[in-house]
Design a protein around this motif. Sequence first.
Motif, PDB file in Angstrom:
ATOM      1  N   UNK A 152      41.637  59.099  24.652  1.00 30.50           N
ATOM      2  CA  UNK A 152      41.213  57.156  24.372  1.00 30.50           C
ATOM      3  C   UNK A 152      41.586  56.484  24.673  1.00 30.50           C
ATOM      4  N   UNK A 153      43.679  56.578  24.857  1.00 31.30           N
ATOM      5  CA  UNK A 153      43.832  55.116  25.155  1.00 31.30           C
ATOM      6  C   UNK A 153      43.685  55.910  27.085  1.00 31.30           C
ATOM      7  N   UNK A 154      44.110  56.845  27.358  1.00 32.82           N
ATOM      8  CA  UNK A 154      43.535  57.260  28.697  1.00 32.82           C
ATOM      9  C   UNK A 154      42.669  57.228  28.908  1.00 32.82           C
ATOM     10  N   UNK A 155      41.483  56.974  28.608  1.00 38.43           N
ATOM     11  CA  UNK A 155      40.294  56.917  28.752  1.00 38.43           C
ATOM     12  C   UNK A 155      40.354  54.679  29.921  1.00 38.43           C
ATOM     13  N   UNK A 156      40.763  54.276  28.863  1.00 38.47           N
ATOM     14  CA  UNK A 156      40.544  52.382  28.292  1.00 38.47           C
ATOM     15  C   UNK A 156      41.574  52.295  29.691  1.00 38.47           C
ATOM     16  N   UNK A 157      42.592  53.252  29.877  1.00 44.11           N
ATOM     17  CA  UNK A 157      43.634  52.797  30.908  1.00 44.11           C
ATOM     18  C   UNK A 157      43.087  52.562  32.815  1.00 44.11           C
ATOM     19  N   UNK A 158      42.139  53.800  32.121  1.00 43.38           N
ATOM     20  CA  UNK A 158      41.483  54.773  33.503  1.00 43.38           C
ATOM     21  C   UNK A 158      40.637  53.439  33.592  1.00 43.38           C
ATOM     22  N   UNK A 159      39.673  52.612  32.791  1.00 41.42           N
ATOM     23  CA  UNK A 159      39.018  51.510  32.829  1.00 41.42           C
ATOM     24  C   UNK A 159      39.655  50.739  33.184  1.00 41.42           C
ATOM     25  N   UNK A 160      41.532  49.906  32.691  1.00 45.82           N
ATOM     26  CA  UNK A 160      41.125  48.799  32.551  1.00 45.82           C
ATOM     27  C   UNK A 160      41.862  48.970  34.892  1.00 45.82           C
ATOM     28  N   UNK A 161      42.643  50.107  34.780  1.00 48.77           N
ATOM     29  CA  UNK A 161      42.842  50.226  36.411  1.00 48.77           C
ATOM     30  C   UNK A 161      41.542  49.851  37.145  1.00 48.77           C
ATOM     31  N   UNK A 162      40.544  50.623  37.450  1.00 49.78           N
ATOM     32  CA  UNK A 162      39.162  50.299  37.924  1.00 49.78           C
ATOM     33  C   UNK A 162      38.701  49.130  37.788  1.00 49.78           C
ATOM     34  N   UNK A 163      39.028  47.627  36.902  1.00 49.72           N
ATOM     35  CA  UNK A 163      38.413  46.650  37.150  1.00 49.72           C
ATOM     36  C   UNK A 163      39.464  45.478  37.064  1.00 49.72           C
ATOM     37  N   UNK A 164      40.990  46.087  37.801  1.00 45.12           N
ATOM     38  CA  UNK A 164      41.821  45.446  37.927  1.00 45.12           C
ATOM     39  C   UNK A 164      42.143  45.865  40.168  1.00 45.12           C
ATOM     40  N   UNK A 165      41.051  47.068  39.828  1.00 49.68           N
ATOM     41  CA  UNK A 165      40.873  47.059  41.269  1.00 49.68           C
ATOM     42  C   UNK A 165      39.884  46.032  42.098  1.00 49.68           C
ATOM     43  N   UNK A 166      39.148  46.492  41.270  1.00 45.07           N
ATOM     44  CA  UNK A 166      38.188  45.628  41.324  1.00 45.07           C
ATOM     45  C   UNK A 166      37.851  44.255  41.187  1.00 45.07           C
ATOM     46  N   UNK A 167      38.673  43.634  40.879  1.00 47.82           N
ATOM     47  CA  UNK A 167      39.045  42.117  40.840  1.00 47.82           C
ATOM     48  C   UNK A 167      39.960  41.872  41.845  1.00 47.82           C
ATOM     49  N   UNK A 168      40.797  42.468  42.445  1.00 48.94           N
ATOM     50  CA  UNK A 168      41.991  42.454  43.179  1.00 48.94           C
ATOM     51  C   UNK A 168      41.138  42.345  44.609  1.00 48.94           C
ATOM     52  N   UNK A 169      40.670  43.583  44.997  1.00 47.25           N
ATOM     53  CA  UNK A 169      39.163  43.780  46.451  1.00 47.25           C
ATOM     54  C   UNK A 169      38.550  42.989  46.732  1.00 47.25           C
ATOM     55  N   UNK A 170      37.743  42.254  45.449  1.00 44.24           N
ATOM     56  CA  UNK A 170      36.644  41.490  45.737  1.00 44.24           C
ATOM     57  C   UNK A 170      36.982  40.102  45.435  1.00 44.24           C
ATOM     58  N   UNK A 171      38.388  39.475  45.719  1.00 42.84           N
ATOM     59  CA  UNK A 171      39.095  38.208  45.068  1.00 42.84           C
ATOM     60  C   UNK A 171      39.367  37.992  46.554  1.00 42.84           C
ATOM     61  N   UNK A 172      38.484  36.528  46.530  1.00 41.06           N
ATOM     62  CA  UNK A 172      37.999  35.978  48.325  1.00 41.06           C
ATOM     63  C   UNK A 172      40.327  35.173  48.689  1.00 41.06           C
ATOM     64  N   UNK A 173      40.778  35.743  49.571  1.00 44.92           N
ATOM     65  CA  UNK A 173      41.899  35.641  49.816  1.00 44.92           C
ATOM     66  C   UNK A 173      41.887  35.631  51.871  1.00 44.92           C
ATOM     67  N   UNK A 174      42.566  34.587  51.371  1.00 41.29           N
ATOM     68  CA  UNK A 174      42.804  34.343  52.989  1.00 41.29           C
ATOM     69  C   UNK A 174      43.646  35.226  53.624  1.00 41.29           C
ATOM     70  N   UNK A 175      43.715  35.621  54.557  1.00 43.15           N
ATOM     71  CA  UNK A 175      44.502  36.504  55.788  1.00 43.15           C
ATOM     72  C   UNK A 175      46.119  35.926  56.048  1.00 43.15           C
TER      73      UNK A 175
END
Length: 382
Positions: A225-248
Amino acid sequence: DVTEDLVRRRAEHNNCEIFSLEEISLHQQEIEKLEYLDKWCRDLKILYLQNNLIPKIENVGKLKKLEYLNVALNNIERIENLEGCEELKKLDLTANFIGELSSIEALKYNIHLKELFLVGNPCTEFEGYRQFVVATLHQLKCLDSKEIERSERIQALQNYPEVKQKIREQEQAYLLKRAREKEESQRRMQERKDKKQKQMESNIGFDSSDSLQNKENHQAEGDGEQETWRRVDDDEEDRRFWEEPTPYTPESRLETHRYIEEKRRAKDNIRESKKREKPLQTLVTAEGKVLNVNVPKLHFSLKDDEENNQIILDLAVYRHLDTSLLDVDVQPNYIRVLVKGKPFQFVLPEEVKPDSSSAKRSQTTGHLVVTMPKPFPSGHIF
């Protein structure tokens, strides 16, 4: 960083000899600081450093013979520290972050410089960019792959005072913008760091409560269960990181690289952890039954030497295996040998005397030969 080992590996064409090296390619090596090359490779004529994370031109000033320097696709913001490169003819700074255009004045001392590439830098967007460069660097023959005509230089020199003033104003505006970008980057990184800290504290709290309440009964279930939650957290973190508008910017480029590296290391750690967590081989059942096991997958033979009233095990360990990596344990009813930590275990057909047993390596084959005397002669009747 630049290491001697890296330089030697990239100097295969020169028999890994670095002191007489004239050309080297260190592109795409994730280099974040340029150093040592001016000490180790004084004879360099061509140096490729494109597509790294270098923020500053430094430690190349003693390369007196350097003719071509390629530092395209890095994080460089100003031109500096090249005065000592007396033979420099070609400089490629494509797709960096140079906004301090006036820093090209440092190249006046490179009298042999004929080609300069600045395309893809913020300074190329300045009004009067090309005129300023052409008028500043009289020795230049080609800028951004376009030849400089004599008439172009004459006109650039005529308009130089006016163009220089415009460049200074645009440069100051750009530097103010960069200062704001750096502040924003620091704020964003601090936010991400704080969020990560809270997440770690939350995970520790989850681990503590889980271990107190479900340590024995739900360990496997809890881990899954913990590994599943960790995977969900990682996916969410990935989504936030790559979708966040950031200047080059240099900061965002470096941040992206480190984020990818962090994820890669985390995956490697999980992989290593899973390797270590492999279940131990069962050697004896819960009922006390000894099992036959051959984890190292070695050939073997068991001989009943009735004439000498003993049992002989010939285990085909590798000829060049160090004997210190073998651990032999003879018991009355079985023998166990650890080969580099991997167990070989065999149940004996008859009882033997452990204290009188002996083990040695065959001089011809390197096999492990274990001689185990029986306590009673064959056919002995009580």
